[in-house]
Design an enzyme around this catalytic site. Structure first.
Site: not given
Ligand code: SP5
Ligand code: ZN
Length: 316
Positions: A136, A170, A172, A259
């Site tokens: 990212h 990944d 994302h 993930d």
């Molecule tokens: C490297 C990588 O996998 N980065 C991912 C970044 C994503 N971040 C968003 C995470 C949001 C998680 N929180 C949401 C929970 C709601 N209770």
């Molecule tokens: Zn990710």
């Protein structure tokens, strides 16, 4: 096959991230990589190597000078417990700066570059246990738990010796890797990820982002719906392998995030642990020198098993 690991990552351990104004426990925690490392130590101790220290110019080839200095100087100025959520050079509230962030991020780059070095020396498969992750991170922006783009820095280093394909699996979209190579035709970026209409990074990862100028046609996004299963994923994976073959690269980099696993706390696909072996086997069928760079994956207890399943497919 070689596995590259350094314990410097443990010092980067922010206590929380901010999601929609709510403070939550930091998902990108040291235990993630410890889970993988401890599992692989049992199975493949003799394959584990420490990183070399590479000069800063490899990072400066990819990241803006001011951004690198900011991260270095601001990390250094923080008192031991201080955490900074900066107002610039940042995309979101998942990427705080702590006193040891710069050190951990540069060490993560060293882990990636050491992997690339072994690939250059003729190693067929190297797994760089990078943390913090990188995909990212853009040229002058951190975000999504990422500070320096490990895969991009390794790809740029390898690109001096031949064309490089990056396959990003990944959950994302790797907005950083896409942005860094958007204008280039010597590095192909292909990503399979959750539809950004619903998931981070929201603003990129759509099918119509295909590259620009000389880079047009060398960026490919495969957004998938939430709930994607092993079978559905496999179908798309095969398409990406065809894209990679058509490009005929000299090297392959896999931005490997776990993930996509069915029980990942922040993901949303339904991939099962044995399926990572299938993914590995498919990628292995390309018969390319391959550098695997660790990206995300937050189901801490399962990560070791997932990584091992993936490696089993890759190394046969
Ligand atoms: C490297 C990588 O996998 N980065 C991912 C970044 C994503 N971040 C968003 C995470 C949001 C998680 N929180 C949401 C929970 C709601 N209770
Ligand atoms: Zn990710």
């Amino acid at each position: 096959m070689k596995i590259i690991y350094s314990d410097k990552h443990v010092k980067h351990n922010p206590p929380f991230e901010i999601y929609d104004g709510v403070y939550e426990a930091y998902a990108e925690k040291p235990e993630r990589i410890m889970s993988i490392f401890n599992f692989l130590k049992e199975k493949r101790a003799k394959d584990i190597y420490p990183p070399d220290n590479f000069p800063i110019n490899h990072i400066l080839d990819i990241h803006h000078k001011e951004y690198v200095s900011f991260l270095k100087n601001r990390s250094a100025k923080l008192s031991s417990k201080e955490i900074l959520y900066p107002s610039y050079f940042i995309r979101d509230t998942y990427t705080p700066v702590t006193p040891k962030t710069y050190e951990a991020a540069t060490s993560s780059v060293d882990v990636a570059l050491t992997g690339a070095k072994y690939v250059l020396k003729g190693e067929g498969l190297v797994y760089s246990l990078c943390r913090p992750p990188g995909h990212h991170a853009e040229n002058k922006t951190m975000g999504g738990y990422c500070y320096f783009n490990n895969a991009a820095i390794a790809a740029n280093y390898l690109s001096k010796h031949g064309k490089v394909a990056i396959l990003d699996i990944d959950f994302h979209h790797g907005n950083g890797t896409q942005q860094i190579f958007y204008d280039r035709n010597d590095v192909l970026y292909i990503s399979i990820h959750a539809d950004p209409k619903f998931k981070f990074p929201y603003s990129s990862g759509f099918e119509d982002e295909k590259g620009r100028g000389e880079g047009l046609g060398y960026n490919k996004n495969y957004p998938l719906p939430l709930g994607t299963t092993d079978e559905e994923y496999l179908e798309i994976l095969k398409k990406t392998l065809k894209d990679i073959k058509d490009f005929s690269p000299k090297f392959l980099i896999v931005s490997a995030g776990f993930d996509t696993y069915e029980k990942d706390p922040i993901g949303g696909f339904k991939l099962t642990i044995p399926f990572y072996k299938v993914i590995g086997r498919q990628i292995n069928s390309l018969e390319l020198p391959t550098l695997v760079i660790q990206e995300g994956g937050y189901a801490v207890d399962a990560l070791g098993e997932i990584a091992y399943s993936f490696l089993q497919g890759l190394s046969k």
